[in-house]
Scaffold this motif. Structure first.
Motif, PDB file in Angstrom:
ATOM      1  N   PRO A  47      51.369  38.179 -13.521  1.00  0.00           N
ATOM      2  CA  PRO A  47      49.950  37.854 -13.726  1.00  0.00           C
ATOM      3  C   PRO A  47      49.207  37.605 -12.421  1.00  0.00           C
ATOM      4  O   PRO A  47      48.035  38.005 -12.278  1.00  0.00           O
ATOM      5  N   GLY A  48      49.885  36.976 -11.457  1.00  0.00           N
ATOM      6  CA  GLY A  48      49.241  36.759 -10.163  1.00  0.00           C
ATOM      7  C   GLY A  48      48.956  38.060  -9.446  1.00  0.00           C
ATOM      8  O   GLY A  48      47.885  38.235  -8.848  1.00  0.00           O
ATOM      9  N   TYR A  49      49.923  39.006  -9.493  1.00  0.00           N
ATOM     10  CA  TYR A  49      49.685  40.322  -8.897  1.00  0.00           C
ATOM     11  C   TYR A  49      48.469  40.996  -9.537  1.00  0.00           C
ATOM     12  O   TYR A  49      47.612  41.560  -8.841  1.00  0.00           O
ATOM     13  N   ALA A  50      48.410  40.935 -10.871  1.00  0.00           N
ATOM     14  CA  ALA A  50      47.322  41.609 -11.580  1.00  0.00           C
ATOM     15  C   ALA A  50      45.974  40.975 -11.251  1.00  0.00           C
ATOM     16  O   ALA A  50      44.984  41.673 -10.983  1.00  0.00           O
ATOM     17  N   TRP A  51      45.913  39.647 -11.268  1.00  0.00           N
ATOM     18  CA  TRP A  51      44.645  38.972 -10.992  1.00  0.00           C
ATOM     19  C   TRP A  51      44.206  39.178  -9.542  1.00  0.00           C
ATOM     20  O   TRP A  51      43.003  39.332  -9.261  1.00  0.00           O
ATOM     21  N   THR A  52      45.162  39.174  -8.614  1.00  0.00           N
ATOM     22  CA  THR A  52      44.805  39.422  -7.215  1.00  0.00           C
ATOM     23  C   THR A  52      44.251  40.825  -7.035  1.00  0.00           C
ATOM     24  O   THR A  52      43.225  41.026  -6.364  1.00  0.00           O
ATOM     25  N   SER A  53      44.917  41.812  -7.629  1.00  0.00           N
ATOM     26  CA  SER A  53      44.432  43.187  -7.522  1.00  0.00           C
ATOM     27  C   SER A  53      43.066  43.339  -8.182  1.00  0.00           C
ATOM     28  O   SER A  53      42.172  44.003  -7.641  1.00  0.00           O
ATOM     29  N   LEU A  54      42.884  42.709  -9.357  1.00  0.00           N
ATOM     30  CA  LEU A  54      41.601  42.789 -10.048  1.00  0.00           C
ATOM     31  C   LEU A  54      40.496  42.132  -9.235  1.00  0.00           C
ATOM     32  O   LEU A  54      39.399  42.692  -9.072  1.00  0.00           O
ATOM     33  N   GLY A  55      40.786  40.940  -8.709  1.00  0.00           N
ATOM     34  CA  GLY A  55      39.775  40.256  -7.892  1.00  0.00           C
ATOM     35  C   GLY A  55      39.418  41.037  -6.653  1.00  0.00           C
ATOM     36  O   GLY A  55      38.238  41.123  -6.261  1.00  0.00           O
ATOM     37  N   LEU A  56      40.435  41.622  -6.017  1.00  0.00           N
ATOM     38  CA  LEU A  56      40.177  42.417  -4.826  1.00  0.00           C
ATOM     39  C   LEU A  56      39.320  43.632  -5.157  1.00  0.00           C
ATOM     40  O   LEU A  56      38.392  43.980  -4.410  1.00  0.00           O
ATOM     41  N   CYS A  57      39.599  44.267  -6.308  1.00  0.00           N
ATOM     42  CA  CYS A  57      38.811  45.433  -6.712  1.00  0.00           C
ATOM     43  C   CYS A  57      37.361  45.048  -6.998  1.00  0.00           C
ATOM     44  O   CYS A  57      36.426  45.785  -6.640  1.00  0.00           O
ATOM     45  N   VAL A  58      37.147  43.904  -7.636  1.00  0.00           N
ATOM     46  CA  VAL A  58      35.783  43.468  -7.947  1.00  0.00           C
ATOM     47  C   VAL A  58      35.000  43.212  -6.665  1.00  0.00           C
ATOM     48  O   VAL A  58      33.869  43.692  -6.482  1.00  0.00           O
ATOM     49  N   VAL A  59      35.595  42.449  -5.741  1.00  0.00           N
ATOM     50  CA  VAL A  59      34.900  42.120  -4.496  1.00  0.00           C
ATOM     51  C   VAL A  59      34.652  43.374  -3.662  1.00  0.00           C
ATOM     52  O   VAL A  59      33.546  43.584  -3.134  1.00  0.00           O
ATOM     53  N   VAL A  60      35.670  44.209  -3.536  1.00  0.00           N
ATOM     54  CA  VAL A  60      35.522  45.429  -2.739  1.00  0.00           C
ATOM     55  C   VAL A  60      34.515  46.375  -3.389  1.00  0.00           C
ATOM     56  O   VAL A  60      33.684  46.984  -2.692  1.00  0.00           O
ATOM     57  N   GLY A  61      34.553  46.497  -4.715  1.00  0.00           N
ATOM     58  CA  GLY A  61      33.604  47.368  -5.395  1.00  0.00           C
ATOM     59  C   GLY A  61      32.168  46.947  -5.170  1.00  0.00           C
ATOM     60  O   GLY A  61      31.300  47.773  -4.853  1.00  0.00           O
ATOM     61  N   VAL A  62      31.896  45.658  -5.322  1.00  0.00           N
ATOM     62  CA  VAL A  62      30.535  45.156  -5.084  1.00  0.00           C
ATOM     63  C   VAL A  62      30.153  45.322  -3.620  1.00  0.00           C
ATOM     64  O   VAL A  62      29.035  45.744  -3.289  1.00  0.00           O
ATOM     65  N   GLY A  63      31.094  45.045  -2.718  1.00  0.00           N
ATOM     66  CA  GLY A  63      30.797  45.134  -1.292  1.00  0.00           C
ATOM     67  C   GLY A  63      30.485  46.540  -0.836  1.00  0.00           C
ATOM     68  O   GLY A  63      29.481  46.775  -0.139  1.00  0.00           O
ATOM     69  N   VAL A  64      31.309  47.509  -1.217  1.00  0.00           N
ATOM     70  CA  VAL A  64      31.055  48.884  -0.776  1.00  0.00           C
ATOM     71  C   VAL A  64      29.796  49.446  -1.422  1.00  0.00           C
ATOM     72  O   VAL A  64      29.085  50.257  -0.811  1.00  0.00           O
TER      73      VAL A  64
ATOM     74  N   THR B 169      49.602  41.876  -4.162  1.00  0.00           N
ATOM     75  CA  THR B 169      48.940  42.820  -5.058  1.00  0.00           C
ATOM     76  C   THR B 169      49.988  43.537  -5.906  1.00  0.00           C
ATOM     77  O   THR B 169      51.190  43.346  -5.742  1.00  0.00           O
ATOM     78  N   PHE B 170      49.505  44.394  -6.803  1.00  0.00           N
ATOM     79  CA  PHE B 170      50.410  45.115  -7.691  1.00  0.00           C
ATOM     80  C   PHE B 170      51.313  46.066  -6.901  1.00  0.00           C
ATOM     81  O   PHE B 170      52.485  46.271  -7.249  1.00  0.00           O
ATOM     82  N   THR B 171      50.785  46.659  -5.820  1.00  0.00           N
ATOM     83  CA  THR B 171      51.586  47.572  -5.016  1.00  0.00           C
ATOM     84  C   THR B 171      52.750  46.854  -4.351  1.00  0.00           C
ATOM     85  O   THR B 171      53.884  47.351  -4.329  1.00  0.00           O
ATOM     86  N   THR B 172      52.505  45.672  -3.789  1.00  0.00           N
ATOM     87  CA  THR B 172      53.597  44.908  -3.189  1.00  0.00           C
ATOM     88  C   THR B 172      54.608  44.489  -4.253  1.00  0.00           C
ATOM     89  O   THR B 172      55.809  44.390  -3.975  1.00  0.00           O
ATOM     90  N   GLY B 173      54.149  44.241  -5.488  1.00  0.00           N
ATOM     91  CA  GLY B 173      55.064  43.921  -6.572  1.00  0.00           C
ATOM     92  C   GLY B 173      56.004  45.074  -6.896  1.00  0.00           C
ATOM     93  O   GLY B 173      57.189  44.861  -7.200  1.00  0.00           O
ATOM     94  N   ILE B 174      55.495  46.306  -6.817  1.00  0.00           N
ATOM     95  CA  ILE B 174      56.343  47.473  -7.047  1.00  0.00           C
ATOM     96  C   ILE B 174      57.452  47.542  -5.996  1.00  0.00           C
ATOM     97  O   ILE B 174      58.630  47.771  -6.315  1.00  0.00           O
ATOM     98  N   TYR B 175      57.089  47.334  -4.737  1.00  0.00           N
ATOM     99  CA  TYR B 175      58.096  47.379  -3.680  1.00  0.00           C
ATOM    100  C   TYR B 175      59.111  46.246  -3.808  1.00  0.00           C
ATOM    101  O   TYR B 175      60.293  46.426  -3.513  1.00  0.00           O
ATOM    102  N   LYS B 176      58.672  45.080  -4.248  1.00  0.00           N
ATOM    103  CA  LYS B 176      59.610  43.971  -4.417  1.00  0.00           C
ATOM    104  C   LYS B 176      60.602  44.256  -5.539  1.00  0.00           C
ATOM    105  O   LYS B 176      61.796  43.978  -5.412  1.00  0.00           O
ATOM    106  N   ALA B 177      60.098  44.798  -6.654  1.00  0.00           N
ATOM    107  CA  ALA B 177      61.004  45.127  -7.756  1.00  0.00           C
ATOM    108  C   ALA B 177      62.016  46.184  -7.339  1.00  0.00           C
ATOM    109  O   ALA B 177      63.168  46.174  -7.805  1.00  0.00           O
TER     110      ALA B 177
END
Length: 538
Positions: free
Chosen positions: A49-66, A220-228
């Motif tokens: 859940p932390g990976y998902a929320w971090t990725s989602l939050g990052l996408c929201v902030v980056v989307g608004v910013g760009v 993020t979700f990508t780092t979670g994939i590498y950890k698994a």
């Protein structure tokens, strides 16, 4: 008819090799076992859940910013005329040459606790402890992504507005509409599809990132994939996590394509040559200063300052830099880039030629499937590539397929082609769009077969498009980090991998040399893109 069937088989073969990693990731759900189920269950109850929320939050902030930065800068250089606008038009594209992880290294080196900025502030003002906020944080990562990825929105919005906004804004002015209403009711509806497409592209890059999130410690979700995969040693669990990321990326890709279709529908060129310059509103005084700040700040943060920060350690002590190994790293990067670029162009030409000769639904579907690779994150491609290799190795241990893929350049080049053939394919297809179909009919009447048609008629007309495609693939390969880091053969470090490893070991001064080399390589397609845009707007 026989040659047509052979071409279809070749097309299917290439497409199968390019789509295989994605299919392998999806097929991982058929390999469900107790260990992968246990790992996914534990991750779902703890860190997932932390990976998902971090990725989602990052996408929201980056989307608004760009959207804000890219849309505002594009509107400024398109709808208004001011001194220095022509220079800022191409300078706003410069952050495209900067990999996001290079920007992260540069700011960390300068703004960290022991860096020049905080050291100077403490010594000058008698301060103690940390003076500036921590760079390696969620906010720092969001800023890095925004200043690195806003050109996606800027580029599309600028193209959309430059084609129709000028004369429509002028017509609205003559009807008595104030500037705010003209922007709100004329410019914004024209730019909305371009903003949506640019945001989707930026978010796909954000989700695919590994360098910034790993270096900053952002889970993020990508780092979670590498950890698994690497830490928990379970490829099936990593592939199943990658499937979840792939679903999100597929949604963003569908959004981007829908926005691109709307953008093409609303971007029919109209108006006189130089009409945009004649109808743009002239800025003076404080408005001119505001335009300079609005357009200059993203260039400063996304390109100028990172380059200056990286030049500082180079100028401080040249003797500590690994000049002897730098040539080997550069050779490895250039070799992989050249092999991948040539292979990608050959595959793209063959696929585009087969589609032109037989434009039926099967060929179109195959080409579209092969073009999905660019939207797939490097982490997903790596997992999807090694899964079938592992299955084949378990079935035929004596085949040596595992060593062939992981101990030679074959595996890493395969991953590059999965991700970047679509880049070459777009350029080749745009070149084919400029070749009239009557050329094919004439060659067929004169008795030319498929091979002769391709070599004597199409290829001379496709040379410029092929060179552009090879250049784009070459630069993308030079900057690619996740796939290279995992699949590269022993003792085949590239500039991107070495820059990441040196920065991770806190040897940021040494990381500046390979990082600046990547920036210099990335400047070439940016300059070509700027020339193309300027010639298209004349």
């Amino acid at each position: 008819m026989r040659s047509l069937r052979v071409q279809d088989l070749i097309l299917l073969l290439f497409a199968g090799l390019l789509v295989l990693p994605v299919l392998a990731v999806l097929a991982s759900w058929t390999q469900w076992d107790s260990r992968s189920a246990q790992i996914l269950g534990e991750m779902a109850s703890t860190v997932l859940p932390g990976y998902a929320w971090t990725s989602l939050g990052l996408c929201v902030v980056v989307g608004v910013g760009v959207a804000l930065v890219g849309g505002a800068t594009a509107a400024a250089v398109t709808l208004f005329d001011f001194q220095g606008r022509r220079t800022l038009e191409w300078m706003l594209l410069l952050p495209l040459a900067m990999p996001a992880y290079v920007v992260a290294y540069a700011y960390t080196d300068f703004l960290q606790f022991a860096g020049p900025a905080q050291t100077w502030l403490r010594s000058s003002f008698g301060l103690e402890g940390r003076v500036l906020p921590e760079v390696r944080s969620f906010g720092g990562a969001a800023v890095v992504f925004i200043v690195s990825l806003y050109p996606y929105v800027y580029l599309l919005v600028r193209t959309a507005l430059s084609e129709r906004a000028g004369h429509l804004m002028e017509a609205a002015r003559l009807l008595g509409a104030p500037l705010g209403r003209r922007i709100r009711e004329v410019a914004m509806p024209l730019a909305r599809p371009a903003i949506a497409a640019g945001i989707a592209l930026a978010l796909m890059e954000t989700l695919a990132d590994f360098g910034v999130s790993s270096y900053f410690g952002i889970q993020t979700f990508t780092t979670g994939i590498y950890k698994a995969w690497l830490a928990m040693d379970n490829r099936i669990a990593a592939a199943q996590l990658a499937t979840m990321l792939l679903v999100v990326v597929a949604f963003l890709l569908a959004l981007e394509r829908k926005a691109q279709r709307r953008l093409r529908f609303s971007s029919t060129r109209a108006g006189r040559p130089h009409a945009r310059d004649a109808q743009a509103m002239r800025l003076h005084g404080s408005q001119l200063v505001m335009a300079w700040l609005l357009c200059g700040l993203p260039v400063l943060l996304g390109f100028v300052l990172p380059v200056v920060f990286m030049l500082r350690p180079l100028a401080a002590d040249w003797s500590v830099l690994p000049w002897d190994r730098f040539l080997q790293w550069s050779f490895n990067s250039v070799r992989l880039g050249a092999i991948s670029a040539i292979a990608a162009v050959v595959i793209a030409v063959l696929m585009a030629f087969s589609l032109r000769r037989a434009p039926h639904s099967i060929n179109r579907g195959v080409v579209q499937l092969a073009g999905l690779g660019y939207a797939v994150p490097g982490a997903v491609i790596v997992v999807g590539l090694l899964l079938p290799v592992g299955w084949l190795q378990s079935v035929a241990p004596q085949s040596g397929i595992g060593g062939l893929v992981t101990a030679t350049v074959l595996g890493v080049v395969w991953a590059y082609l999965v991700r970047f053939v679509s880049v070459a394919l777009q350029s080749i297809q745009s070149g084919y769009a400029r070749i009239p179909a009557s050329f094919d009919d004439t060659a067929r009447v004169l008795g030319s077969g498929s091979a002769r048609l391709l070599s004597r008629v199409h290829w001379p007309l496709l040379r410029r498009s092929s060179m552009a495609a090879a250049l784009l693939v070459f630069v993308d390969v030079m900057k690619e980090l996740p796939a290279t880091m995992v699949l590269r053969p022993f003792n085949t470090d590239t500039l991107a991998v070495v820059a990441y490893q040196l920065a991770r070991d806190e040897r940021l001064g040494e990381a500046a040399l390979p990082s600046l080399a990547l920036v210099l390589v990335g400047l070439v397609p940016v300059m070509l893109l700027s020339r193309t845009l300027r010639s298209g707007e004349r």
